[in-house]
Design an enzyme around this catalytic site. Structure first.
Site, PDB file in Angstrom:
ATOM      1  N   GLU B 282      73.449  63.935  42.601  1.00 30.91           N
ATOM      2  CA  GLU B 282      73.927  63.284  44.272  1.00 30.91           C
ATOM      3  C   GLU B 282      75.080  63.378  45.021  1.00 30.91           C
ATOM      4  O   GLU B 282      75.606  63.255  45.930  1.00 30.91           O
ATOM      5  CB  GLU B 282      72.788  61.853  44.906  1.00 30.91           C
ATOM      6  CG  GLU B 282      72.841  61.320  45.476  1.00 30.91           C
ATOM      7  CD  GLU B 282      71.412  59.970  45.385  1.00 30.91           C
ATOM      8  OE1 GLU B 282      70.876  60.141  45.000  1.00 30.91           O
ATOM      9  OE2 GLU B 282      71.625  59.364  46.484  1.00 30.91           O
ATOM     10  N   GLU B 285      75.801  66.746  46.302  1.00 30.51           N
ATOM     11  CA  GLU B 285      74.984  66.814  47.695  1.00 30.51           C
ATOM     12  C   GLU B 285      75.971  66.073  48.692  1.00 30.51           C
ATOM     13  O   GLU B 285      76.415  66.146  49.430  1.00 30.51           O
ATOM     14  CB  GLU B 285      73.928  66.235  47.185  1.00 30.51           C
ATOM     15  CG  GLU B 285      73.086  66.081  48.862  1.00 30.51           C
ATOM     16  CD  GLU B 285      71.254  65.640  48.843  1.00 30.51           C
ATOM     17  OE1 GLU B 285      71.392  64.278  47.727  1.00 30.51           O
ATOM     18  OE2 GLU B 285      70.546  65.247  49.822  1.00 30.51           O
ATOM     19  N   CYS B 302      65.856  56.557  45.653  1.00 27.65           N
ATOM     20  CA  CYS B 302      65.496  56.333  44.648  1.00 27.65           C
ATOM     21  C   CYS B 302      64.507  55.443  45.115  1.00 27.65           C
ATOM     22  O   CYS B 302      63.939  55.183  43.864  1.00 27.65           O
ATOM     23  CB  CYS B 302      66.496  55.245  43.573  1.00 27.65           C
ATOM     24  SG  CYS B 302      68.229  55.773  43.990  1.00 27.65           S
ATOM     25  N   SER B 322      68.804  62.018  51.346  1.00 24.29           N
ATOM     26  CA  SER B 322      69.870  62.587  50.346  1.00 24.29           C
ATOM     27  C   SER B 322      68.154  63.236  49.740  1.00 24.29           C
ATOM     28  O   SER B 322      66.954  63.120  49.551  1.00 24.29           O
ATOM     29  CB  SER B 322      70.115  62.063  49.086  1.00 24.29           C
ATOM     30  OG  SER B 322      70.072  62.515  47.645  1.00 24.29           O
ATOM     31  N   LYS B 361      56.794  53.032  42.721  1.00 23.88           N
ATOM     32  CA  LYS B 361      56.692  53.901  41.933  1.00 23.88           C
ATOM     33  C   LYS B 361      54.811  54.541  41.857  1.00 23.88           C
ATOM     34  O   LYS B 361      54.869  55.388  41.260  1.00 23.88           O
ATOM     35  CB  LYS B 361      57.127  53.850  40.399  1.00 23.88           C
ATOM     36  CG  LYS B 361      58.385  53.363  40.671  1.00 23.88           C
ATOM     37  CD  LYS B 361      59.372  54.327  41.722  1.00 23.88           C
ATOM     38  CE  LYS B 361      61.091  54.121  41.184  1.00 23.88           C
ATOM     39  NZ  LYS B 361      61.690  55.195  42.559  1.00 23.88           N
ATOM     40  N   GLU B 364      54.281  56.829  45.101  1.00 24.19           N
ATOM     41  CA  GLU B 364      56.068  57.928  45.114  1.00 24.19           C
ATOM     42  C   GLU B 364      55.143  58.921  43.036  1.00 24.19           C
ATOM     43  O   GLU B 364      54.940  59.817  43.527  1.00 24.19           O
ATOM     44  CB  GLU B 364      56.875  57.651  43.411  1.00 24.19           C
ATOM     45  CG  GLU B 364      57.955  58.348  43.514  1.00 24.19           C
ATOM     46  CD  GLU B 364      59.158  57.845  43.201  1.00 24.19           C
ATOM     47  OE1 GLU B 364      59.585  57.453  44.110  1.00 24.19           O
ATOM     48  OE2 GLU B 364      59.985  58.918  43.226  1.00 24.19           O
ATOM     49  N   GLU B 369      53.831  66.357  46.528  1.00 23.29           N
ATOM     50  CA  GLU B 369      55.874  67.101  46.683  1.00 23.29           C
ATOM     51  C   GLU B 369      56.285  66.818  45.211  1.00 23.29           C
ATOM     52  O   GLU B 369      57.041  67.982  45.032  1.00 23.29           O
ATOM     53  CB  GLU B 369      56.510  66.293  47.498  1.00 23.29           C
ATOM     54  CG  GLU B 369      55.480  66.649  49.410  1.00 23.29           C
ATOM     55  CD  GLU B 369      55.271  64.822  49.543  1.00 23.29           C
ATOM     56  OE1 GLU B 369      54.986  64.587  48.791  1.00 23.29           O
ATOM     57  OE2 GLU B 369      55.079  64.026  50.486  1.00 23.29           O
ATOM     58  N   CYS B 506      66.055  46.597  42.587  1.00 20.84           N
ATOM     59  CA  CYS B 506      65.395  46.702  42.020  1.00 20.84           C
ATOM     60  C   CYS B 506      64.719  45.473  40.642  1.00 20.84           C
ATOM     61  O   CYS B 506      63.725  45.275  40.986  1.00 20.84           O
ATOM     62  CB  CYS B 506      65.435  47.889  40.562  1.00 20.84           C
ATOM     63  SG  CYS B 506      64.975  49.614  41.999  1.00 20.84           S
TER      64      CYS B 506
END
Lengths: 118, 593, 601
Positions: B282, B285, B302, B322, B361, B364, B369, B506
């Site tokens: 990251e 990037e 995230c 990102s 999560k 996710e 993808e 989190c």
């Protein structure tokens, strides 16, 4: 600049002129009750009878509608008001009675006592 | 200047209190704890449960202490026989429309309604009758909705609309049939719900629960043909102790690793390792984009709840996100490519489990993808609560266990990886690395203090070789949306934005242990202590910068090449696209109260 | 025996109002009758005693129709002159004529001779029934919008509020909060935006006062709101009207458009620097949205659920701004207070409840309809004098006031004067004006159940006592009416009822138990009969009735054939018998018997 009170007096004079111009003072004023409760009792059909009569040439009549006066179990109601005379209120008017009222009262000048709300 | 005070009487004794507060606030400060249910200090006052009623002399009805303001000379009675009976009756009325299955319920032993009913002393039931009956909603991969248990406190509605600003839930219907549901009672998975799980955190009963995968996991753990691999999020170690009675603030890092190994995992790795990996990708990037190779501001990715939120409400800013996967998914990608190579096993035999503080999560992990060569990077996600239950259920003595290290080669982490769990941590970690990559020098002020703390939106500035970099951090989806509204209006204002979907970051995730009897959900003190545990981990590490992690360096040398290489792009990066679930309201149309 | 009358050519009206300070109407009536007898005019007209005509300081009042000539300060010495000069010669007596152009009087020019309106005083409904509601000219010609002109010319906003405060007008939506005080609170808030709302979400089943007011005279509500806007400093008015009133909505829309076109709404009203406009918002069938905070949430686009107060809407209302919200009837009274002065308004009504109230008189009375009476009129006067008493010769049992939030009052309360405090003391409430008359054939338990079913269905579901408590009360009541009542049920009803009353968040919940609690207080025996003896004395609770064949039975067998439970036995042409143990009380035998041989007990 005119004060609001002056403006309203002017507007009132104009409004009265307009109404009088339509015959408010000079003719028989016929009011047919057209609130929801009256319509539910059938006053729309009664109004049609009066409208038809006016279209067919009944003169000397100022036909209008009114709200609910509160005498609910005697609806539909029709008022016939003339300046200088006691106002006449008919109750439980249906199409047939409406036709009679046109003939006997509006044309003939007779107050049909049996149907008057007392 | 002396603060003005007024006198009120509680149970015939006078007290001096400040004006401009409610009876409940004044009483709390004086050591009276009026029973309550729908009240929460972070949410608007609802006045719905009527449990907090008190008698105020001069009023013919009872007053709800959560909303009734104090005034000079007010005489309040909190514990007369009449009001005790009234409260008892109200709680009984709630119970009368609630299933009687405490012993098989997920909240047995830690349920606010249970505690309240106990304190009311309800022995006989007077008013029992019909109970409402709705189907459970099992459609979402993350959150299970059980409307039968809903007691209409309205906390979930308020947190979803006031703090998260997602507006996925609202009361529907009238009278006895009233219940909380997504619009038109559509399946939760089809609604705008971002699966952040805050509803679970605030729900006093088991009306909202995470989707439970513990049975499946126990089965897989006894399957000898599989290689069972676990990864543990930073915030899990910060809070798991609370599930065993330890007060918040102690990081139980090594104990967690040991307990998971005893459960039957072959390898226990650390998500903090892949957090370091994420920072490598990251930060690189970001520096690329700084030189014009992409859109700014760049937004971190995230938080999976935040990703769904952006896809739904800010599709025009998708290019700003990102492309890096989250640490969990990067670990999953490595686990199905480089790792099986290294241990000479077939990728299909790896069963990858993530122990996360987060319910999103779970959502996710099943995103198409994120598949690698047709395999899921992460096969199963369990929350901190589920993991704690499994440890208890398997008879492992978490309190007295001897700690163990995480396994090689994916278990070593820097301090930067540890602070990933708290709001501002990702940004701080990124700055530590980005600074050095850009200037070639080490950032000496390693702790970026203006990015720490529980303020909703935080801003910071850092100068890299004369270039001023403006960053912003938001936690909680509501603050994130506010921040993005600003960024939309003023695109040049920030270069880099960190968002964590849960209040506090989190550490306040939807999968963390419930508050116990002496606390409240989302207690700020608790969040601060959990964050402190992670900051302490960071301080006690010798390696505190992601790029200095030798195992990460080795991973690049042996496998990936360098950050943003073709292989990195293939397995460690992903793309997002616009989503339009039912119930999207154009943001301008929702007028805030 | 009906006389064959010759045409009636005069009507004399004597004011017989309760506030009349010179109340000699009965003596004057006698004097007139004597005079008419002398002149042989007794058969040519009628003498009527009317309700308060509001000209109290000039009494005794005598009105001669046609021509509606009003005579004031009439004494018995004046009677011969009036009869001779006016009735015989057609020349009015000018020295006694008073020129009172009161707004509310015009109604009586048309309807003054109708017995139903005898004790009524039409302030709110002053134009309903005598103008075309779709004609702004009609309204203006009767001094419409003059109140606005008056305040814009001569009065400051604070003076308007003072006038409304002095009048003693209280909110007509049911709560009875002093209107002037509410206006003052809203006016005192400093804000860039304020709102004025008219609550036309008349949710009470059977209530139609607000509908009739808007259908019959929409401009008076508009005028009232403009005055309110001026007084508190608002430029935006909203009428929240229930969608189930389509005709009222169309008439209101037309009235607003006409008012705008004539310069009474919009920018710079009547040339002043005051601007005000009105928007209509429709309700969607939720009774709870008649509660002011729920109504505000509904307009904001949220679910119509009330919220705790304080803060009150006058401080924090629509979109967080100070909001003045009043009922349709309250607004309709405002122009009269401005034009006829608060001092005049104070003369009508009782000490604490000034003005009039409109009631929708319904139920088992002979004359149903809209009744507007000064506060202080007794229930007996409304039900028996205006309403004409119980129809079909049955006995009066109770009167239910205030809709589903009110209580049932038995015979001993018939002489209660209508005002906020007296009705509350008797155990009911004024409410928005529903008045249902109940006779001996109605079961009080069933009536309580009917109202509770309504409130339970309409509960917004936010707070526990209302949502859950009314459901449990309803379950108990249903059991009682089905013959499954148990010992202790009455105590449970009272316990729950008192809890819900005192612990609920909003007025809906706080008043939902009223029908049950008041019937428990006043008609406890009926409940006990239902529970202990499984009997319903009014014969309404079907499952508690015994169907018995009496000696009118000719043995046709129709009941036997139709009985679904095979409970009827008997041979053709001999009296049949119903087996009570098999009877499921469906009532089919009662319906089908042509001989009246089946009794319901």
């Amino acid at each position: 600049m005119m004060k609001p009170l002056d403006i309203i007096r002017k507007k009132r004079a104009e409004a009265i002129n307009r109404i009088v111009g339509k015959g408010y003072l000079s003719t028989k004023r016929v009011y047919v009750g057209m609130a929801t409760c009256e319509i539910a009792a059938g006053s729309k059909e009664v109004m049609e009878v009066f409208k038809e009569a006016v279209n067919k040439g009944l003169t000397d009549v100022y036909l209008s509608q009114k709200g609910c006066a509160g005498r609910c179990n005697l609806e539909p109601t029709v008022e016939v008001i003339e300046e200088g005379k006691i106002p006449v209120k008919y109750g439980k008017v249906n199409e047939e009675k409406a036709r009679e009222i046109i003939e006997r009262h509006l044309k003939g000048g007779e107050v049909i006592e049996e149907w008057v709300i007392k | 200047m002396e603060k003005k005070t007024i006198t009120i009487y509680i149970n015939d004794k006078p007290y001096r209190v400040e004006p401009e507060q409610t009876v409940m606030q004044a009483a709390d400060k004086l050591g009276f704890h009026i029973p309550r249910l729908c009240y929460h200090p972070k949410l608007s006052i609802e006045g719905a449960c009527r449990v907090c009623i008190v008698q105020v002399e001069g009023l013919k009805n009872y007053a709800a202490s959560c909303s009734y303001p104090v005034s000079d000379g007010m005489k309040i009675h909190t514990n007369t026989q009449e009001i005790r009976r009234a409260r008892r009756d109200i709680v009984e009325l709630i119970l009368d429309n609630h299933p009687l299955d405490c012993h098989t319920c997920d909240r047995d032993g830690n349920c606010e309604l249970q505690r309240l009913a106990y304190s009311m002393g309800i022995k006989k039931r007077h008013f029992e009758g019909e109970k409402k009956s709705y189907d459970k909603d099992l459609s979402s991969p993350s959150v299970v909705r059980d409307p039968d248990k809903c007691i209409l406190c309205g906390r979930c509605v308020r947190i979803c609309s006031e703090i998260q600003k997602v507006n996925a839930l609202r009361q529907a219907y009238r009278g006895f049939k009233t219940v909380v549901m997504p619009a038109y009672n559509m399946p939760f998975s089809e609604s705008v719900c971002t699966t952040c799980g805050q509803c679970i955190n605030v729900c006093p009963t088991a009306s909202f629960i995470e989707k439970n995968y513990t049975q499946e996991l126990f089965e897989k753990l006894s399957d000898k043909s599989l290689i069972k691999v676990a990864q543990v999020a930073p915030s899990v170690r910060a809070a798991i102790g609370e599930a065993f009675g330890i007060p918040p603030g102690t990081a139980k890092e090594k104990e967690t690793a040991a307990a998971l190994k005893r459960l039957g995992f072959d390898y226990v790795f650390d998500t903090q390792f892949s957090a370091d990996l994420t920072i490598m990708e990251e930060a690189s990037e970001f520096l690329d984009r700084l030189q014009g190779k992409g859109r700014l501001p760049m937004i971190t990715s995230c938080s999976s709840a935040w990703m769904k939120c952006m896809e739904q409400f800010y599709p025009d800013l998708i290019e700003n996100i990102s492309t890096c996967k989250s640490p969990m998914s990067m670990m999953g990608a490595v686990l199905k490519t480089h790792f099986p190579e290294k241990i000479k096993a077939a990728p299909e035999k790896i069963f990858s489990v993530a122990v996360m503080c987060c319910t999103a999560k779970k959502y996710e992990a099943q995103r198409p993808e994120l598949k690698i060569n047709g395999l899921n990077g992460v096969d199963l996600v369990v929350t901190t609560r589920e993991a704690a239950w499994m440890i208890k259920s398997a008879g492992i003595d978490f309190l007295n266990i001897k700690g163990e290290e995480f396994d090689h080669p994916l278990g070593l982490s820097s301090g930067a990886g540890a602070i990933f769990g708290t709001t501002g941590g990702v940004m701080e970690a990124a700055i530590r690395t980005a600074y050095e990559l850009y200037t070639g020098e080490t950032l000496l002020d390693i702790e970026v203090n203006e990015l720490r703390g529980l303020k909703g939106i935080k801003e910071g500035k850092i100068v890299m070789d004369g270039k001023e970099i403006r960053v912003a951090v938001a936690h909680g989806l509501g603050n994130a949306c506010d921040l993005l509204d600003i960024a939309r209006k003023e695109p040049g204002k920030y270069h880099f934005i960190e968002v964590m979907g849960c209040p506090g970051g989190c550490v306040g995730g939807g999968g963390q242990p419930y508050a116990d009897a002496n606390s409240i959900p989302l207690d700020e003190e608790c969040l601060k202590l959990r964050a402190k545990a992670l900051y302490d981990l960071d301080r006690n590490r010798t390696i505190r910068r992601s790029h200095e992690n030798p195992d990460v360096q080795r991973l690049y040398k042996e496998f990936l090449g360098r950050p943003l290489s073709e292989l990195s792009h293939k397995i460690l990066h992903t793309h997002y696209k616009k989503k339009e679930p039912k119930g999207i309201i154009p943001r301008g149309l929702v007028r805030a109260r | 025996m009906k006389k064959n009358k010759s045409k009636e050519n005069f009507i004399i009206t004597l004011c017989d109002g309760p506030s009349c300070i010179h109340n000699k109407s009965k003596e004057l009536k006698r004097d007139i009758e004597i005079q008419l007898e002398k002149k042989g005019l007794s058969d040519n007209g009628r003498i009527i005693l009317s309700g308060c005509l509001g000209m109290c300081s000039k009494g005794p009042i005598l009105i001669v129709n046609p021509g509606y000539t009003i005579y004031g300060h009439v004494t018995e010495k004046d009677i011969p002159e009036i009869v001779e000069s006016h009735l015989v010669k057609g020349k009015p007596v000018s020295r006694l004529i008073i020129d009172e152009d009161h707004l509310y009087n015009r109604f009586f020019r048309v309807f003054g001779d109708v017995g139903f309106f005898g004790k009524q005083m039409r302030i709110t409904l002053r134009n309903c029934g005598i103008i075309d509601p779709e004609s702004i000219d009609d309204y203006i010609s009767l001094r419409g919008y003059e109140a606005i002109a008056k305040i814009l010319s001569d009065m400051k906003p604070e003076e308007v509020i003072e006038e409304v405060k002095r009048s003693g007008l209280r909110g007509r939506g049911g709560a009875g909060f002093p209107t002037g005080m509410k206006w003052e609170f809203t006016a005192n808030q400093k804000s860039d935006e304020k709102y004025v709302i008219c609550n036309a979400d008349e949710g009470d089943p059977g209530a139609f006062m607000d509908r009739s007011a808007i259908e019959g005279d929409p401009h008076t509500v508009i005028e009232g709101m403009i005055i309110g806007g001026y007084a508190v400093g608002s430029a935006k008015g909203i009428v929240y009207i229930r969608a189930e009133y389509p005709l009222a909505i169309t008439r209101l829309e037309k009235a607003i458009k006409d008012a705008r076109d004539s310069g009474f709404l919009g920018e710079n009203i009547l040339g002043s620097d005051f601007s005000f406009d009105i928007e209509i918002r429709l309700g969607a069938g939720a009774f709870v949205c008649g509660e002011e905070t729920a109504l505000i949430h509904s307009i904001e686009g949220s679910r119509g659920m009330p919220r705790p107060r304080p803060p009150y809407p006058s401080v924090n209302g629509l979109f967080g701004k100070p909001t003045l919200i009043n009922n349709v009837e309250t607004w309709a009274n405002v122009p009269v207070i401005i034009l006829d002065s608060a001092d005049w308004f104070r003369k009508v009504g009782t000490e604490k409840s000034k003005g009039t109230k409109v009631f929708a008189l319904a139920g088992k009375v002979k004359n149903t309809g809209l009744v507007e009476v000064p506060m202080g009129t007794t229930l007996r006067e409304i039900i028996f004098d205006i309403g004409g008493g119980i129809e079909k010769g049955k006995k009066f049992k109770a009167v239910q006031t205030g809709g589903p939030s009110g209580g049932c009052l038995p015979e001993k309360y018939l002489d209660t004067p209508i005002d906020y405090e007296s009705l509350a003391k008797a155990g009911s409430i004024m409410g928005s004006g529903g008045m249902i008359v109940i006779d001996e054939d109605s079961c009080m338990v069933n009536i309580a159940k009917f109202f509770l079913e309504f409130t339970q269905n309409e509960s917004c579901g936010k707070c526990t006592p209302c949502r859950e408590g009314t459901k449990r009360m309803l379950e108990i009541l249903t059991r009682i009416t089905e013959g499954k009542g148990e010992q202790g049920d009455i105590e449970k009803l009272e316990r729950l009822g008192n809890l819900i009353k005192k612990a609920s968040l909003c007025g809906l919940g706080q008043s939902a138990p009223n029908p049950v609690l008041s019937t428990l207080t006043n008609f406890r025996e009926e409940y006990e009969e239902h529970i202990k003896h499984k009997k319903c004395r009014a014969g309404e609770c079907r499952l508690l009735l015994d169907y018995v064949i009496n000696d009118k039975c000719v043995g046709c067998g129709a009941c036997k054939r139709i009985c679904p439970a095979g409970a009827v036995s008997g041979n053709p042409k001999t009296p049949h018998v119903i087996d009570k143990s098999k009877c499921i009380k469906c009532g089919q035998c009662y319906e089908i018997c042509k001989f009246g041989a089946v009794d319901k007990k």
